[in-house]
Design an enzyme around this catalytic site. Structure first.
Site, PDB file in Angstrom:
ATOM      1  N   HIS A 143       1.845   4.592  -2.869  1.00 33.12           N
ATOM      2  CA  HIS A 143       2.037   6.033  -2.658  1.00 33.12           C
ATOM      3  C   HIS A 143       3.430   6.456  -3.120  1.00 33.12           C
ATOM      4  O   HIS A 143       3.589   7.461  -3.821  1.00 33.12           O
ATOM      5  CB  HIS A 143       1.892   6.384  -1.172  1.00 33.12           C
ATOM      6  CG  HIS A 143       0.515   6.214  -0.617  1.00 33.12           C
ATOM      7  ND1 HIS A 143      -0.605   6.727  -1.220  1.00 33.12           N
ATOM      8  CD2 HIS A 143       0.069   5.595   0.522  1.00 33.12           C
ATOM      9  CE1 HIS A 143      -1.677   6.440  -0.496  1.00 33.12           C
ATOM     10  NE2 HIS A 143      -1.294   5.751   0.564  1.00 33.12           N
TER      11      HIS A 143
ATOM     12  N   HIS B 199       0.846  -1.208   0.000  1.00 37.55           N
ATOM     13  CA  HIS B 199       0.000   0.000   0.000  1.00 37.55           C
ATOM     14  C   HIS B 199       0.876   1.251   0.000  1.00 37.55           C
ATOM     15  O   HIS B 199       0.687   2.166  -0.824  1.00 37.55           O
ATOM     16  CB  HIS B 199      -0.900  -0.022   1.236  1.00 37.55           C
ATOM     17  CG  HIS B 199      -1.737   1.208   1.400  1.00 37.55           C
ATOM     18  ND1 HIS B 199      -3.045   1.285   0.988  1.00 37.55           N
ATOM     19  CD2 HIS B 199      -1.446   2.429   1.940  1.00 37.55           C
ATOM     20  CE1 HIS B 199      -3.535   2.486   1.259  1.00 37.55           C
ATOM     21  NE2 HIS B 199      -2.573   3.194   1.842  1.00 37.55           N
ATOM     22  N   GLU B 200       1.829   1.303   0.911  1.00 40.58           N
ATOM     23  CA  GLU B 200       2.709   2.470   0.995  1.00 40.58           C
ATOM     24  C   GLU B 200       3.611   2.578  -0.231  1.00 40.58           C
ATOM     25  O   GLU B 200       3.962   3.679  -0.665  1.00 40.58           O
ATOM     26  CB  GLU B 200       3.552   2.395   2.269  1.00 40.58           C
ATOM     27  CG  GLU B 200       2.745   2.459   3.558  1.00 40.58           C
ATOM     28  CD  GLU B 200       1.962   3.757   3.693  1.00 40.58           C
ATOM     29  OE1 GLU B 200       2.465   4.808   3.241  1.00 40.58           O
ATOM     30  OE2 GLU B 200       0.842   3.713   4.235  1.00 40.58           O
TER      31      GLU B 200
END
Length: 404
Positions: free
Chosen positions: A30, A26-27
């Protein structure tokens, strides 16, 4: 004591491995989109707390592994505001500081001074990475094991159940549910689970004759190895396929990809339906899981995978496939939760950016502060509710005094 430690390891270790892996992806979503737009990034951390090992790349980003494996985070330069959406005064102050330290033009490398569409894509990239991960995992799974379809053949109806009252008989073959054709028993189960208290129409083939039978699912308390003690909607149908009701086919990568997309869409749709039914008062929220519930589910799938075949080779393969499936489902869940329009989550940031795009200015500081506090309270309340559910499923309150 040894048994307790073994059980703790069985539940906690798989949970931490899956959670850290999914949150890291998920990170990373980003991070990669931010890096593509030239955003200055201070740190990418796997885990929280004290650093175990770290290195700094040529762009000045610190890559670190920390001792507490509960996910991770990415920190953009100048990202000091907890909501990551500073107001006009905060932006002006940050711009002055950056220019004073690095010279004119340096502010263009900072996340908060990027165009709105770039910031929105960076924020949305986290949940998108979760869905992409699920798609990749499902594609691998369907490519490796293919697709097995088990026709929804009725073996019997539990006496006194809605199915028995509706007139189901052994060897009935369910062709459609609420007018939608079904080919696999799992489709029938999924529809029933989401229909507590609502009449469900079953189109049934009985010896070449088609009949319409209507049954209303009732919630029953069930002890499930993975979910624990939960109330599930059931009609009382026991299904068992005949020899000709089983089919299997290998899937090529393109077919596996399509099946993965279909599975993600089905999972998202079912989740949205369930949440909607909670708000309408048709569901109690028993199936919402918090960290304890996810940890128990991780331990449950581990036990099932180990018990399926004692051969070490088969056990390792089964564990790998089981965890791929479990990680894909958890990744979808994390993606959905992060898209909720709550200020402390990615969905809340996107909501603020939507306002900024229309109003041509950031959300006022006072509104952001209130939104952040309300969002934090909502998120904390959701976690408390999910944790309460987890404890009830573990029969803790019954053990302590018969409250459940």
């Amino acid at each position: 004591m040894t048994g307790f430690l073994g059980q703790a390891l069985l539940y906690i270790v798989p949970f931490l491995l899956v959670l850290t892996f999914i949150v890291t992806i998920h990170e990373l979503g980003h991070f990669l989109v931010a890096r593509a737009f030239g955003v200055k990034i201070d740190r990418f951390s796997v885990g929280f707390g004290k650093t175990i090992v770290s290195r700094t790349d040529r762009r000045g980003t610190e890559w670190r592994i920390a001792w507490l494996p509960l996910g991770g985070y990415v920190k953009f330069s100048g990202d000091l505001d907890p909501s990551s959406v500073p107001d006009e005064a905060g932006l002006a102050e940050l711009r002055q500081r950056v220019i004073a330290e690095n010279g004119p033009g340096a502010e263009r490398d900072y996340f908060h001074f990027k165009p709105i569409w770039q910031r929105a894509l960076i924020v949305a990239a986290g949940p998108a990475a979760n869905f992409l991960l699920a798609m990749v995992l499902f594609t691998l799974l369907f490519s490796a094991i293919g697709e097995q379809i088990v026709a929804p053949r009725v073996a019997s109806a539990v006496p006194g159940s809605p199915a028995a009252e509706a007139g189901f008989q052994p060897r009935d073959l369910i062709l459609a549910v609420n007018g939608r054709p079904v080919a696999d028993g799992r489709e029938v189960t999924q529809t029933v689970l989401m229909s507590a208290g609502d009449p469900v129409r079953f189109t049934v083939d009985r010896g070449g004759r088609q009949l319409i039978l209507t049954a209303t699912p009732e919630r029953n308390l069930v002890d499930d190895q993975i979910a624990g003690r939960v109330r599930l909607a059931q009609v009382g149908l026991l299904m068992r396929p005949l020899a000709g009701d089983l089919s299997f086919r290998r899937l090529n990568p393109v077919e596996a990809f399509g099946k993965g997309i279909e599975t993600i869409g089905s999972t998202v749709g079912t989740t949205a339906t369930y949440i909607g039914r909670i708000f309408m008062g048709k569901e109690s929220g028993d199936l919402l899981n918090g960290p304890i519930g996810i940890a128990k589910a991780a331990g449950g799938v581990t036990q099932q995978a180990v018990a399926a075949n004692p051969d070490p080779g088969w056990m390792a393969a089964n564990l790998a496939l089981t965890f791929l499936s479990f990680a894909a489902l958890v990744s979808i869940g994390i993606g959905i939760v992060n898209l909720l329009p709550i200020p402390v989550l990615d969905g809340g940031h996107l909501l603020f950016y939507g306002y900024e795009a229309v109003a041509r200015r950031p959300v006022p500081a006072r509104v952001q502060e209130v939104g952040y506090r309300v969002g934090l309270a909502l998120l904390a309340g959701l976690m408390l509710f999910a944790t309460w559910n987890d404890l009830q499923k573990l029969s803790l309150f019954k053990f302590l005094g018969g409250l459940a």
